[in-house]
Design a protein around this motif. Structure first.
Motif, PDB file in Angstrom:
ATOM      1  N   UNK A 168       0.825  -1.211   0.000  1.00  0.00           N
ATOM      2  CA  UNK A 168       0.000   0.000   0.000  1.00  0.00           C
ATOM      3  C   UNK A 168       0.861   1.264   0.000  1.00  0.00           C
ATOM      4  N   UNK A 169       1.901   1.280   0.811  1.00  0.00           N
ATOM      5  CA  UNK A 169       2.769   2.451   0.857  1.00  0.00           C
ATOM      6  C   UNK A 169       3.588   2.594  -0.423  1.00  0.00           C
ATOM      7  N   UNK A 170       3.976   1.479  -1.017  1.00  0.00           N
ATOM      8  CA  UNK A 170       4.690   1.549  -2.290  1.00  0.00           C
ATOM      9  C   UNK A 170       3.820   2.171  -3.367  1.00  0.00           C
ATOM     10  N   UNK A 171       2.564   1.756  -3.428  1.00  0.00           N
ATOM     11  CA  UNK A 171       1.654   2.312  -4.426  1.00  0.00           C
ATOM     12  C   UNK A 171       1.363   3.780  -4.151  1.00  0.00           C
ATOM     13  N   UNK A 172       1.129   4.123  -2.884  1.00  0.00           N
ATOM     14  CA  UNK A 172       0.822   5.518  -2.542  1.00  0.00           C
ATOM     15  C   UNK A 172       1.999   6.434  -2.807  1.00  0.00           C
ATOM     16  N   UNK A 173       3.204   5.962  -2.601  1.00  0.00           N
ATOM     17  CA  UNK A 173       4.380   6.804  -2.829  1.00  0.00           C
ATOM     18  C   UNK A 173       4.677   6.995  -4.306  1.00  0.00           C
ATOM     19  N   UNK A 174       4.120   6.146  -5.165  1.00  0.00           N
ATOM     20  CA  UNK A 174       4.390   6.237  -6.598  1.00  0.00           C
ATOM     21  C   UNK A 174       3.375   7.080  -7.345  1.00  0.00           C
ATOM     22  N   UNK A 175       2.267   7.410  -6.712  1.00  0.00           N
ATOM     23  CA  UNK A 175       1.202   8.172  -7.375  1.00  0.00           C
ATOM     24  C   UNK A 175       1.010   9.480  -6.614  1.00  0.00           C
ATOM     25  N   UNK A 176       0.970  10.564  -7.318  1.00  0.00           N
ATOM     26  CA  UNK A 176       0.829  11.878  -6.703  1.00  0.00           C
ATOM     27  C   UNK A 176      -0.567  12.027  -6.081  1.00  0.00           C
ATOM     28  N   UNK A 177      -0.597  12.417  -4.808  1.00  0.00           N
ATOM     29  CA  UNK A 177      -1.853  12.667  -4.117  1.00  0.00           C
ATOM     30  C   UNK A 177      -2.539  11.431  -3.575  1.00  0.00           C
ATOM     31  N   UNK A 178      -1.978  10.253  -3.787  1.00  0.00           N
ATOM     32  CA  UNK A 178      -2.607   9.019  -3.319  1.00  0.00           C
ATOM     33  C   UNK A 178      -2.149   8.716  -1.900  1.00  0.00           C
ATOM     34  N   UNK A 181      -4.331   4.737   2.769  1.00  0.00           N
ATOM     35  CA  UNK A 181      -5.649   4.226   3.147  1.00  0.00           C
ATOM     36  C   UNK A 181      -6.644   4.232   1.995  1.00  0.00           C
ATOM     37  N   UNK A 182      -6.254   4.753   0.833  1.00  0.00           N
ATOM     38  CA  UNK A 182      -7.125   4.748  -0.340  1.00  0.00           C
ATOM     39  C   UNK A 182      -6.777   3.611  -1.305  1.00  0.00           C
ATOM     40  N   UNK A 183      -5.966   2.667  -0.867  1.00  0.00           N
ATOM     41  CA  UNK A 183      -5.527   1.552  -1.705  1.00  0.00           C
ATOM     42  C   UNK A 183      -6.205   0.275  -1.206  1.00  0.00           C
ATOM     43  N   UNK A 184      -6.903  -0.413  -2.098  1.00  0.00           N
ATOM     44  CA  UNK A 184      -7.556  -1.691  -1.783  1.00  0.00           C
ATOM     45  C   UNK A 184      -6.768  -2.821  -2.424  1.00  0.00           C
ATOM     46  N   UNK A 185      -6.629  -3.936  -1.692  1.00  0.00           N
ATOM     47  CA  UNK A 185      -5.859  -5.087  -2.168  1.00  0.00           C
ATOM     48  C   UNK A 185      -6.731  -6.333  -2.019  1.00  0.00           C
ATOM     49  N   UNK A 198     -12.276   2.366   4.028  1.00  0.00           N
ATOM     50  CA  UNK A 198     -12.329   2.730   5.437  1.00  0.00           C
ATOM     51  C   UNK A 198     -11.488   3.963   5.700  1.00  0.00           C
ATOM     52  N   UNK A 199     -11.811   4.656   6.789  1.00  0.00           N
ATOM     53  CA  UNK A 199     -11.094   5.866   7.127  1.00  0.00           C
ATOM     54  C   UNK A 199      -9.829   5.589   7.907  1.00  0.00           C
ATOM     55  N   UNK A 200      -9.217   6.699   8.372  1.00  0.00           N
ATOM     56  CA  UNK A 200      -7.975   6.578   9.123  1.00  0.00           C
ATOM     57  C   UNK A 200      -8.218   5.936  10.482  1.00  0.00           C
ATOM     58  N   UNK A 201      -9.403   6.195  11.079  1.00  0.00           N
ATOM     59  CA  UNK A 201      -9.708   5.597  12.378  1.00  0.00           C
ATOM     60  C   UNK A 201      -9.794   4.086  12.300  1.00  0.00           C
TER      61      UNK A 201
END
Length: 517
Positions: A168-178, A181-185, A198-201
């Protein structure tokens, strides 16, 4: 003879194919249908022999001696592509003739392909597909929708929670603004490994659960390692229950020290005033000539005022503490250890409980390993009970010849089958070809044949051999006559054998001859 001939041809064809067949190895495995078709097309163009396995040809076999060369040549052509395309999509095509829409689509495809390649480099990930949702940027839009991503994985086993977070962090770091917690696997079995809705909580709650499970697993492994060194492997059962405090505490405090003061500023003010009678008064009468001559002199008052202000600075300490959730609130540890087994003279094992002192030492070791805190309310129970299954003594011995024969390997079975086929075909050749030839040779009369061949004489009455010169005309005529007689006798014997073997057919032939005459 026809059956023997066909069998021999099949046998030698099998041997030739078996010997001439090259040793095959795995060229590529787990390929998509597109990649399999591309690789097979290239191998056909090269004229290289190959084999495919699987329902759709996911595995391609090639000669083992050519595997390294074929892999390098196919890699130079970009095969296999793993059903994805990266930034090499911009190497093809004309950038001047393509529209902005096409460029954006190609950029999205390239980004998804590069992310899929990076994710496949992680262990236990066999294949990956990435779907990115990049909202279009608008000029006068105030609230912009955040991008999201969905990843489908084909796994070889199960992923750890840490590996899921890494993806999830690899994908978020590769896309601007992602955001992560917005990545589903999702895996190939439809299991949701990470929920991007789901949210941050909710993510924080999931992190607490993962932390609790990881803490319990770590403590259990530590206890089992210590106890197994005392009672033996597999002779102890350990359960750990950790209760964590999920509340996030933030405290602020401010402290003043009156003893520690420092002069910050000092201010001094002095005032003087003089007051008297009516001399200083201004009026019409006082301004007339001679108005103040008859008046007596009045007394004057003087006033002085001093004012001093001093400001002190008192030391102050402001402290802010933030305690994140996940602290250990209480630990509960249960350890079950087995007793001691002794083998008697009759070979049977007898159970004996462990001494109380040994159980207490084990409990002390467990307390130290888990960080036992009585004031926190931790609980620890070490109990000695007999397990349901008794320990099996380990016996290490090499397999005997009989055991090796009863459990052959696949290669040994194939070798035995080949030897059996070869032995069967050899037996058929011996019985159908060699045996009749030997019987004919052994049943023939060797003496007259040998004498006639040497030209030494002729056989008379009573078995007497009369010597005749080899060069005489009579000898040659006698040899011709005997040869013709032998041929006629063999022909008659064959006819007799045929009549005996097939009497019905012989009678039918004779009837036909009689009717024709």
């Amino acid at each position: 003879m026809a059956a023997v001939t066909l069998t021999l041809i099949g046998f030698f064809a099998f041997i030739i194919m078996r010997v001439s067949r090259p040793d095959m190895g795995v060229l590529f495995a787990d390929l998509s249908m597109q990649d399999s078709a591309s690789v097979i097309r290239d191998l056909d163009a090269r004229g290289i022999r190959y084999e495919t396995k699987g329902d759709s040809g996911q595995t391609i076999m090639a000669p083992r001696a050519d595997l390294a060369r074929l892999r390098m040549d196919l890699a130079g052509k970009g095969l296999p592509t793993q059903a994805g395309v990266g930034y090499e999509i911009f190497d093809k095509g004309d950038a001047f003739s393509s529209t902005n829409f096409v460029q954006n689509v190609n950029h999205l495809r390239a980004l998804e392909g590069e992310l899929a390649r990076s994710i496949r480099a992680i262990g236990r990930v066999q294949a990956a597909r990435v779907h990115l949702v990049m909202p279009e940027r608008r000029l006068f839009e105030r609230d912009r929708e955040m991008p999201s991503a969905a990843i489908v994985l084909k796994l070889m086993g199960d992923l750890d929670p840490g590996q899921v977070r890494a993806i999830r962090h690899l994908t978020a770091s590769s896309v601007e603004g992602l955001k992560p917690e917005r990545v589903s696997i999702v895996d190939e079995r439809g299991r949701l490994l990470a929920d991007g809705a789901r949210g941050a909580g909710a993510e924080a709650g999931a992190g607490i659960e993962e932390k609790q499970v990881g803490l319990e697993r770590r403590l259990r492994s530590q206890i089992e390692e210590i106890v197994a060194g005392i009672v033996g492997p597999g002779r102890a059962r350990v359960q750990v229950s950790a209760e964590l405090d999920v509340n996030r505490v933030e405290s602020r405090s401010e402290t003043f020290d009156p003893e520690s003061r420092v002069v910050r500023s000092s201010q001094t003010r002095t005032e003087s005033s003089l007051s008297g009678g009516a001399e200083g008064q201004v009026s019409v009468g006082n301004e007339l000539p001679g108005a103040n001559q008859d008046k007596p002199a009045s007394s004057k008052d003087t006033a002085n005022k001093n004012e001093e202000t001093t400001n002190y600075e008192i030391s102050r300490v402001t402290k802010t503490e933030v305690v994140e959730g996940g602290r250990i609130k209480r630990l509960s540890v249960a350890v079950l250890v087995d007793g001691v087994y002794a083998t008697g003279p009759d070979g049977k094992q007898t159970y004996q409980p462990r001494p109380a002192a040994e159980i207490e030492r084990i409990a002390a070791l467990v307390r130290t390993s888990v960080g036992f805190d009585k004031g926190r309310g931790d609980q620890l129970e070490v109990v000695n009970l007999r397990l349901a299954e008794a320990p099996v003594p380990a016996e290490f011995s090499e397999p005997s010849l009989v055991q090796s024969l009863l459990s052959p390997t696949k290669e040994e079975v194939l070798r035995l089958v080949e030897l059996g086929i070869l032995a069967l075909l050899t037996l058929i050749v011996l019985l159908a070809v060699v045996r009749p030839l030997l019987r004919r040779v052994l049943t023939a009369d060797p003496l007259p044949t040998a004498l006639l061949a040497a030209g030494a004489g002729e056989v008379g009455e009573g078995g007497v051999v009369t010597m005749i010169p080899r060069d005489s005309e009579t000898t040659r005529l006698m040899e011709y006559a005997k040869i013709n007689g032998q041929v006629q006798a063999e022909t008659v014997q064959r006819v007799v054998d045929m009549v005996r073997a097939s009497p019905a057919e012989t009678v039918e032939v004779l009837r036909n001859w009689i009717q024709e005459t």
